[in-house]
Structures are given as structure tokens and as C-alpha cells.
Design an enzyme around this catalytic site. Structure first.
Site, PDB file in Angstrom:
ATOM      1  CG  ASP A 229      64.137 148.048  67.386  1.00 61.14           C
ATOM      2  OD1 ASP A 229      63.079 147.453  67.710  1.00 61.14           O
ATOM      3  OD2 ASP A 229      64.272 149.250  66.966  1.00 61.14           O
TER       4      ASP A 229
ATOM      5  CB  SER B 149      61.474 155.442  69.227  1.00 62.64           C
ATOM      6  OG  SER B 149      60.252 154.807  69.186  1.00 62.64           O
TER       7      SER B 149
ATOM      8  CG  HIS C 268      62.597 150.269  70.204  1.00 61.93           C
ATOM      9  ND1 HIS C 268      62.661 150.766  69.043  1.00 61.93           N
ATOM     10  CD2 HIS C 268      61.601 151.297  70.677  1.00 61.93           C
ATOM     11  CE1 HIS C 268      61.985 151.789  68.473  1.00 61.93           C
ATOM     12  NE2 HIS C 268      61.616 152.257  69.874  1.00 61.93           N
TER      13      HIS C 268
END
Lengths: 407, 195
Positions: free
Chosen positions: A321, A156, A354
Site C-alpha cells: 500500500d 482507509s 491500498h
């Protein structure tokens, strides 16, 4: 005496590095001095070629692996990935976790005392960007005697830092592992971030960011921000599987109290987060995400922006995700491929959304291990001593929730 | 694992240091071989996770991208050679992938099991779908949905604007000189964009 689980680096005490050389930030302001809190695992080899920097995401910190001293329940946030025999094998690599500037886990941040005023920075803490973090991390590497990283990695927002390393310091990084990231946030991503920020700044306890002096905590705003964020980090399927439409009581209560299990879960997560996280840090981290856009300075051309990179890349996405979907990772891949750069890309079939990057999916970990074995061969860090250890941890976000969600 | 007789022939066509794209690269054997012996640079494309993992293990730059959605990851003329080795027959739109190969590569190399091989024809004459070394599956579990003969592939090249530069039909690793579409089990074609 605490029992050390197999595959764990054991108890690790955080360290602290002070920097007196001012850091000129991308936003134009200057941090006259600052401190970074970090942890290290494994041993730096004689050639200093086996260093791996782990960059954290929005709510992460320097405690990547192992146990906090005297606190066996405080396991590092990526402990399943980093440890002896694990994918990031601390028998061969020297791993560094660092809390980013503006954070709330010990590095200089909004709750720190501004030497100029003797008061907490509060709203006065300057906005820091991914580029600023990478610059500060490079100084920490200088301090540790590491001229060139074997790997910078992260998921991320952490993946964005790994990518930025290859652009800011192309000669100081051999490989970047960029997981569940994107070349920049989408409109929808920014929108989510803004709702989260609005929840915080509209909390009466926020006091324009100077709540430390008022002895308040904008817990309601922070809680809402976390609840919203949390929904976006998980897939619809995972939420449905975990909680469905389960209700707390035997029947509907016909009121606005916690009725559904998912409400209970989100509130639990929000409350837990609001107790430990700093509201100003949340604003800073989400803004750093919004601002990240290497293409902006290259006339909007991301492929042009990545031209300076010399590192090898492992780019990883997860099929479920929807916050940073696989297509965003493929944008990174496409740009790197257009320059003929070394890049490997894997799209992991995982149902969690995610936050899958924090999970111990066996294929994902095998893939990371295979890539790291190649890196080890390249930088002279030796061969894996035994079979890969894939940790048995559950999804970080699900830890500690004692509600009645399905097991 | 079926022996890959096509690999040696392909390797002989690839010059030193060429930029190569290997579509459906499997465990990365061909690319790692080409990179070791010819110093080629390039990428493998593979969709199957265990094969992707194996290719990473060989140190190949492998990209887990679905070929069915085209080669949008790659720029026009990005490679000197684009290889599609024993994958064409498993694709939903074999014609579109050929066009994409012509777009991203200066030359294309395609290998495929020759459905016209005499044993296959005999099997059909006997009323059964062929099962052979190059087609080792039963009709109901085969990934090969677009089988063709050497002549069929020549016709497709004509249709998509590919000029054939070299055309060999192999059997058990040897080039078949007479009646290749009958006696050869593996077609190996090298082509480029016409004009």
C-alpha cells in the site's frame, strides 16, 4: 427467487432513520435535520453487546454485505468479510453498515432537497468531517438501542472513523479495527485529492456544484478524478501484472485513441464510477480525508490526541500500500503503545496496494477472525460454529471489467 | 517444538503486574502465561505471520514489527522488563538490539543457545557443525547467524554497558552449577543499564 450463495447474509433491504435534532458540524454550520440509510446483518443479542459498525471509505456505502433485494448482482462491498461463518461472523455479531452524511447512496447529501430552499443542497451542502460522521453514527446507535459497540471498523477513510470513535466516544466502543489507515493524510495524499477535485470543479458541467438544476452531470471531471484515484489504490506491481504493456490492437495505431490495455481499464472504471457517483460527494469525502488530523487539536502531538481512547485496537496495514503505507499505520501503533493501550498490529504481505483491504487474502481474514473471536469471548457473543469462511470474490475494483486484461 | 525451559526461570523473575515487552514472542506462549499467572501487561513483537496469527489467537497484544530496524515503536523506559528469548542469535546486529533493550526497559532478559556447550565443542572437534536440541538446524538452513558462548555474551554485556544481575546456564531445564559454559546448553541472563 434468488439463489443465496453460501456465506452470504442473503437479501437485505436498506433501512432509513430520520433525525430532527440538529447536528452542529465541526465546520461551524448546522444540519437542521438529516436522514441516514443503513443496513443490518445478524441479530442484536439481549445484552446488546455484539454490535459491529462498519464504516465505509471514500466511495463506499451502507450496502456492506449480502445482496440488494431483487438485484443479485449488487453484492455488498465487503461481502467477503461479513457474513455467516466469515471473519465478521453474522451468526454471532450484529453488523451495521451506514451511508455517511454527504454521501450519494441515500443518506442526506448534496443531491438531497434542502428543506429551507426546496432545492437540492448542491454546493450549499456543508463540509462534513470524520468527527461529524462519527457523531451522526453515534446517534444512529442510540436509535438502534446500542449503548456500546463491540467493534467499529473500516479500511482507509473507514479506519479513520473507527479510530475517531475511540476518541469521540471512548466509553461507547470496546474495540476498533483500523485497516490501511493513517493518523492524517500526507502532503502527497492531499495533493492527489486536490488534483481529483480540480478535475471535477473545472468540468463545465459542474456549474459550481449546482449541476442538478442545470440537468447536467460533470462526468468528465468525475471520471478523471476516479482514474487518478484508482491508480493510487493499486500497486505498480499489480497493474503491471494485470495489464503490462498490452495493447488493444495488433500493432500501435499512432494516434491518441485508447491504445494500451491500462488506458481501456482506467476509462472503464472512470465511466462506471461517473454514472453512479455524485461529484459533490466526491469533493466532500476527499475534503473529510484532508481535514482528518486528531493531532491538530492536541498541539500536533498525535500520541496526546489518542490519550482518551479506552478501546482495544487491531491495526492492519498492507506491505504494497503506497497510498497509506505501513509506516503510517505504525504511527498509530506507536502513539497507542506510548500510553500502554491494548493494541495488536499486523502488516499483511499482499501485492495489491491500498485496496488489498477489500481482498480475501486468507491470512488477513484468519487474523481478523482470530481477533473477532477474542472480541466475541469478551462481549459474550459465543464461539464460532464452524470453520472460517473466506469468500471467493475477486478484487472489487476489478469486477465487471470485460477488457482483454490478463486473467 | 523445542521445550522452552527458559520460560519458568523468566517467569520467576517477573513481579506481579509488571510491564513487559517480549521480543520475538513467537506464538505468544510466554506472554499469555505471564499475563495469566502474573497479571503482566505488555506487548509481544513478532515478524513471522503464522506466529503473529497464533499470538492473536492467544489474545496477546502482538505487534508485527521487524526487530532488525530497532525498537523505535517504543519510548525510553517504557517497560519494567524487556525479554529476548532465543532470538538474539538470529539477529543481524545482536549488539544493537541489546542497546535498544537497555533503552526501552529497566531490565533486560536474554536467553540464547550456548555454543560453548560440550556437545557443540565435540562436534566441532570432529570437524562438523553442531546439531543439538538447542541448535536443531543444519548449518545451511539455520536462522541462527550469530551464535555465541556464555563468555562471549558476558563480554558483549560489558561492551554495551549492561550490568549483569543474574546469570544462569541451563541444561534440560536444570540449572548447571559447575562449568556452566561447558555443561549448560542454554544461557539465561538478566541485566540492566550500568550506572
Amino acid at each position: 427467487m434468488i439463489a443465496i450463495p453460501p456465506g452470504s447474509v442473503g437479501e437485505v433491504a436498506p433501512q432509513r432513520a430520520g433525525f430532527l435534532e440538529p447536528l452542529i458540524l465541526k465546520g461551524g454550520k448546522t444540519l437542521a435535520s438529516y436522514e441516514l440509510v443503513y443496513e443490518t446483518y445478524g441479530t442484536l443479542n439481549a445484552e446488546r453487546s455484539n454490535a459491529v459498525l462498519v464504516c465505509h471509505a471514500l466511495s463506499g456505502n451502507h450496502h456492506v454485505a449480502g445482496l440488494a433485494p431483487g438485484e443479485p448482482r449488487k453484492v455488498g462491498w465487503w461481502d467477503n468479510m461479513v457474513g455467516p461463518g466469515k471473519a465478521i461472523d453474522t451468526e454471532r455479531f450484529f453488523v451495521i453498515g451506514v451511508n455517511n452524511l454527504g454521501g450519494c447512496h441515500g443518506s442526506t447529501g448534496p443531491a438531497s432537497i434542502d428543506r429551507a430552499t426546496g432545492q437540492p443542497y448542491g454546493a450549499g451542502f456543508p463540509l462534513v468531517t470524520v468527527e461529524d460522521w462519527v457523531a451522526s453514527q453515534a446517534r444512529l446507535m442510540d436509535r438502534l438501542g446500542i449503548e456500546r459497540l463491540a467493534v467499529a471498523m473500516g479500511g482507509s477513510l473507514g479506519g479513520m472513523q473507527a479510530l475517531q470513535w475511540t476518541l469521540s466516544f471512548p466509553d461507547r466502543i470496546a474495540h476498533a479495527i483500523v485497516i490501511a489507515a493513517a493518523p492524517k493524510l500526507s502532503t502527497q495524499n492531499i495533493a492527489f485529492n486536490d488534483v481529483a477535485r480540480q478535475a471535477i470543479v473545472s468540468d463545465p458541467d459542474f456549474h459550481g456544484g449546482n449541476f442538478y438544476a442545470m440537468k447536467t452531470v460533470p462526468a468528465r471531471g468525475l471520471r478523471l478524478a476516479r482514474m487518478l484515484g484508482h491508480i493510487t489504490y493499486l500497486s505498480e506491481d499489480l497493474l503491471g501484472t494485470k495489464f503490462g504493456r498490452d495493447i488493444k490492437g495488433a500493432t500501435y495505431g499512432f494516434n491518441y485513441e485508447v491504445e494500451f490495455e491500462i488506458e481501456s481499464y482506467l476509462r472503464y472504471q472512470g465511466d462506471k464510477f461517473a454514472q453512479v457517483f455524485d461529484a459533490n460527494t466526491y469533493l466532500i469525502m476527499t475534503r473529510a480525508l484532508d481535514y482528518f488530523d486528531p493531532a491538530r487539536e492536541a498541539g500536533g502531538d498525535f500520541a496526546k490526541a489518542v490519550a482518551p481512547a479506552k478501546a482495544g485496537f487491531l491495526v492492519v496495514s498492507f506491505t504494497s500500500d503506497w497510498r497509506f503505507p505501513p509506516e503510517r499505520s505504525r504511527e498509530i501503533v506507536k502513539a497507542l503503545v506510548s500510553h500502554g493501550k491494548r493494541v495488536t498490529y499486523a502488516d499483511i504481505d499482499a501485492p495489491h496496494g491500498h485496496d488489498a483491504f477489500l481482498l480475501d487474502d486468507a491470512h488477513y481474514h484468519r487474523l481478523m477472525a482470530a481477533y473477532m473471536d477474542n472480541v466475541a469471548a469478551e462481549v459474550g457473543a459465543g464461539k464460532r460454529a464452524g470453520p472460517l469462511v473466506v469468500g471467493g470474490t475477486e478484487l472489487e475494483e476489478m469486477k465487471g471489467y470485460a477488457g482483454r486484461g490478463k486473467p | 517444538m523445542t521445550p522452552r525451559f527458559d520460560y519458568d526461570l523468566i517467569a520467576s523473575w517477573i513481579p506481579e503486574g509488571a510491564r513487559v515487552l517480549d521480543l520475538g514472542c513467537g506464538d505468544g506462549e510466554l506472554l499469555s502465561k505471564l499475563s495469566a499467572t502474573r497479571g503482566v501487561k505488555g506487548y509481544g513483537v513478532e515478524i513471522d505471520p503464522p506466529r503473529v496469527l497464533a499470538a492473536v489467537g492467544r489474545g496477546v497484544n502482538v505487534l508485527q514489527v521487524d526487530l532488525e530496524s530497532g525498537l523505535s515503536t517504543f519510548d525510553d523506559n517504557a517497560f519494567e522488563f524487556v525479554i529476548l528469548s532465543q532470538t538474539l542469535q538470529a539477529m543481524r546486529r545482536s549488539d544493537l538490539i541489546l542497546k535498544e533493550m537497555l533503552r526501552v526497559g529497566r531490565e533486560g532478559i536474554v536467553t540464547f543457545p550456548n555454543f560453548g556447550y560440550w556437545r557443540h565443542r565435540v562436534a566441532i572437534l570432529r570437524g562438523r557443525m553442531p546439531v543439538s536440541r538447542t541448535l536443531p538446524y543444519q548449518w545451511y538452513d539455520t536462522p541462527n547467524i550469530h551464535l555465541c558462548t556464555v563468555k562471549d555474551f558476558e563480554a558483549l554485556c560489558e561492551r554495551v554497558g549492561a550490568e549483569i544481575l543474574d546469570e544462569r546456564v541451563l541444561h534440560e531445564g536444570r540449572i548447571v552449577g559447575t562449568l556452566p559454559n561447558l555443561l549448560g546448553s542454554l544461557g539465561v541472563f538478566r541485566f540492566r543499564r550500568r550506572g
